[in-house]
Design a protein around this motif. Structure first.
Motif, PDB file in Angstrom:
ATOM      1  N   GLY A  60       4.747  81.526  70.829  1.00 55.25           N
ATOM      2  CA  GLY A  60       6.099  81.276  70.337  1.00 55.25           C
ATOM      3  C   GLY A  60       6.151  80.338  69.141  1.00 55.25           C
ATOM      4  N   GLY A  61       5.198  80.460  68.234  1.00 54.44           N
ATOM      5  CA  GLY A  61       5.179  79.611  67.053  1.00 54.44           C
ATOM      6  C   GLY A  61       4.575  78.234  67.274  1.00 54.44           C
ATOM      7  N   ARG A  62       4.096  77.971  68.505  1.00 56.15           N
ATOM      8  CA  ARG A  62       3.459  76.692  68.815  1.00 56.15           C
ATOM      9  C   ARG A  62       1.974  76.919  69.037  1.00 56.15           C
ATOM     10  N   LYS A  63       1.168  76.006  68.558  1.00 54.78           N
ATOM     11  CA  LYS A  63      -0.280  76.106  68.727  1.00 54.78           C
ATOM     12  C   LYS A  63      -0.734  75.162  69.840  1.00 54.78           C
ATOM     13  N   VAL A  64      -1.548  75.671  70.770  1.00 54.45           N
ATOM     14  CA  VAL A  64      -2.120  74.842  71.827  1.00 54.45           C
ATOM     15  C   VAL A  64      -3.172  73.935  71.200  1.00 54.45           C
ATOM     16  N   ILE A  65      -3.047  72.614  71.449  1.00 57.61           N
ATOM     17  CA  ILE A  65      -4.035  71.663  70.931  1.00 57.61           C
ATOM     18  C   ILE A  65      -4.910  71.090  72.041  1.00 57.61           C
ATOM     19  N   GLY A  66      -4.517  71.350  73.299  1.00 57.09           N
ATOM     20  CA  GLY A  66      -5.322  70.877  74.420  1.00 57.09           C
ATOM     21  C   GLY A  66      -4.646  71.158  75.740  1.00 57.09           C
ATOM     22  N   LEU A  67      -5.384  70.864  76.800  1.00 54.72           N
ATOM     23  CA  LEU A  67      -4.867  71.019  78.160  1.00 54.72           C
ATOM     24  C   LEU A  67      -4.986  69.682  78.872  1.00 54.72           C
ATOM     25  N   ASP A  68      -4.053  69.429  79.766  1.00 54.33           N
ATOM     26  CA  ASP A  68      -4.078  68.219  80.580  1.00 54.33           C
ATOM     27  C   ASP A  68      -4.139  68.664  82.037  1.00 54.33           C
ATOM     28  N   TYR A  69      -5.240  68.335  82.729  1.00 53.52           N
ATOM     29  CA  TYR A  69      -5.467  68.786  84.105  1.00 53.52           C
ATOM     30  C   TYR A  69      -5.176  67.691  85.114  1.00 53.52           C
ATOM     31  N   GLU A  70      -4.593  68.095  86.241  1.00 49.84           N
ATOM     32  CA  GLU A  70      -4.404  67.223  87.400  1.00 49.84           C
ATOM     33  C   GLU A  70      -4.882  67.973  88.630  1.00 49.84           C
ATOM     34  N   ALA A  71      -5.216  67.221  89.680  1.00 46.96           N
ATOM     35  CA  ALA A  71      -5.687  67.854  90.924  1.00 46.96           C
ATOM     36  C   ALA A  71      -5.300  67.016  92.125  1.00 46.96           C
ATOM     37  N   TYR A  72      -5.170  67.681  93.237  1.00 48.32           N
ATOM     38  CA  TYR A  72      -5.072  67.033  94.538  1.00 48.32           C
ATOM     39  C   TYR A  72      -6.513  67.044  95.042  1.00 48.32           C
ATOM     40  N   GLU A  73      -7.236  65.946  94.801  1.00 46.87           N
ATOM     41  CA  GLU A  73      -8.689  65.926  94.921  1.00 46.87           C
ATOM     42  C   GLU A  73      -9.218  66.198  96.328  1.00 46.87           C
ATOM     43  N   LEU A  74      -8.635  65.586  97.344  1.00 48.92           N
ATOM     44  CA  LEU A  74      -9.137  65.818  98.707  1.00 48.92           C
ATOM     45  C   LEU A  74      -8.937  67.270  99.131  1.00 48.92           C
ATOM     46  N   MET A  75      -7.793  67.817  98.810  1.00 50.40           N
ATOM     47  CA  MET A  75      -7.532  69.211  99.158  1.00 50.40           C
ATOM     48  C   MET A  75      -8.423  70.143  98.337  1.00 50.40           C
ATOM     49  N   ALA A  76      -8.684  69.805  97.084  1.00 50.56           N
ATOM     50  CA  ALA A  76      -9.553  70.628  96.246  1.00 50.56           C
ATOM     51  C   ALA A  76     -10.952  70.703  96.849  1.00 50.56           C
ATOM     52  N   GLN A  77     -11.461  69.580  97.348  1.00 50.70           N
ATOM     53  CA  GLN A  77     -12.786  69.568  97.980  1.00 50.70           C
ATOM     54  C   GLN A  77     -12.793  70.460  99.220  1.00 50.70           C
ATOM     55  N   SER A  78     -11.761  70.373 100.021  1.00 49.71           N
ATOM     56  CA  SER A  78     -11.652  71.199 101.223  1.00 49.71           C
ATOM     57  C   SER A  78     -11.596  72.685 100.872  1.00 49.71           C
ATOM     58  N   GLU A  79     -10.807  73.035  99.867  1.00 50.18           N
ATOM     59  CA  GLU A  79     -10.698  74.437  99.447  1.00 50.18           C
ATOM     60  C   GLU A  79     -12.011  74.939  98.846  1.00 50.18           C
ATOM     61  N   PHE A  80     -12.740  74.052  98.164  1.00 48.43           N
ATOM     62  CA  PHE A  80     -14.041  74.434  97.622  1.00 48.43           C
ATOM     63  C   PHE A  80     -14.999  74.780  98.758  1.00 48.43           C
ATOM     64  N   SER A  81     -14.988  74.002  99.822  1.00 46.52           N
ATOM     65  CA  SER A  81     -15.849  74.297 100.977  1.00 46.52           C
ATOM     66  C   SER A  81     -15.528  75.668 101.563  1.00 46.52           C
ATOM     67  N   LYS A  82     -14.256  75.978 101.668  1.00 44.45           N
ATOM     68  CA  LYS A  82     -13.843  77.297 102.160  1.00 44.45           C
ATOM     69  C   LYS A  82     -14.313  78.404 101.216  1.00 44.45           C
ATOM     70  N   LEU A  83     -14.216  78.141  99.916  1.00 43.16           N
ATOM     71  CA  LEU A  83     -14.661  79.110  98.916  1.00 43.16           C
ATOM     72  C   LEU A  83     -16.164  79.369  99.052  1.00 43.16           C
ATOM     73  N   CYS A  84     -16.948  78.320  99.252  1.00 44.51           N
ATOM     74  CA  CYS A  84     -18.398  78.492  99.421  1.00 44.51           C
ATOM     75  C   CYS A  84     -18.711  79.305 100.676  1.00 44.51           C
ATOM     76  N   ASP A  85     -17.984  79.046 101.758  1.00 47.24           N
ATOM     77  CA  ASP A  85     -18.171  79.834 102.981  1.00 47.24           C
ATOM     78  C   ASP A  85     -17.877  81.310 102.718  1.00 47.24           C
ATOM     79  N   ASP A  86     -16.800  81.564 101.988  1.00 47.67           N
ATOM     80  CA  ASP A  86     -16.421  82.938 101.651  1.00 47.67           C
ATOM     81  C   ASP A  86     -17.499  83.608 100.793  1.00 47.67           C
ATOM     82  N   ILE A  87     -18.008  82.892  99.810  1.00 48.39           N
ATOM     83  CA  ILE A  87     -19.064  83.436  98.948  1.00 48.39           C
ATOM     84  C   ILE A  87     -20.283  83.811  99.772  1.00 48.39           C
TER      85      ILE A  87
END
Length: 167
Positions: A48-75
């Motif tokens: 829309g006429g705007r250029k992306v200059i970067g991304l700003d990331y946030e996370a719910y860290e404890l939940m992310a670790q838990s979901e990663f463990s589930k992902l590894c089990d699935d893999i």
């Protein structure tokens, strides 16, 4: 996998630069004939006429670790020969051209690792509580949903846009 080599699953959230070599070293092993990698970088995009200059990331860290463990089990359920899994993801400001995520999966042969790495990035984007905000050259910013997220598929969450005072 040799009996002396235990499976490793490593997930790291960091505000620092990502080291591809560290990710590779984490999944290396004597029984691993293949290491499959994915590196996601922040790209310059124009919307829309705007250029992306970067991304700003946030996370719910404890939940992310838990979901990663589930992902590894699935893999491992889908590809039992997968030996090691490593994902490093940036948090905070990531400018255009820098890596946002680096992941590697090792296996005795390339086929399972290649399929698993594709599954890993798709599931990571769909299920881990990591959010990104696009920042534009106009000082505006917009939270972006990943196309893989279940709510994005249902088109229920509209994007939120705001102005950014400090870049």
């Amino acid at each position: 996998m040799t009996e002396s080599e235990e499976r490793r699953d490593v997930f790291k959230l960091s505000r620092d630069w990502l080291s591809v070599q560290e990710v590779v070293d984490t999944v290396s092993g004597s029984s691993c004939g293949a290491i499959s990698m994915f590196i996601g970088t922040t790209r310059e995009d124009e919307l829309g006429g705007r250029k992306v200059i970067g991304l700003d990331y946030e996370a719910y860290e404890l939940m992310a670790q838990s979901e990663f463990s589930k992902l590894c089990d699935d893999i491992r359920e889908r590809w039992p020969t997968v030996t090691h899994v490593c994902v490093h993801h940036r948090l905070g400001w990531v400018k255009v051209g820098e890596a946002s995520v680096a992941m590697a999966i090792s296996s005795p042969h390339r086929h399972d690792g290649q399929q698993a790495i594709r599954h890993c990035i798709e599931r990571l984007k769909a299920s881990l509580p990591i959010w990104k905000k696009e920042v534009y050259d106009t000082q505006e910013e917009s939270w972006k949903e990943n196309a893989e997220c279940p709510w994005a598929l249902q088109n229920k969450v509209p994007p939120v846009t705001s102005s950014r005072e400090n870049v």
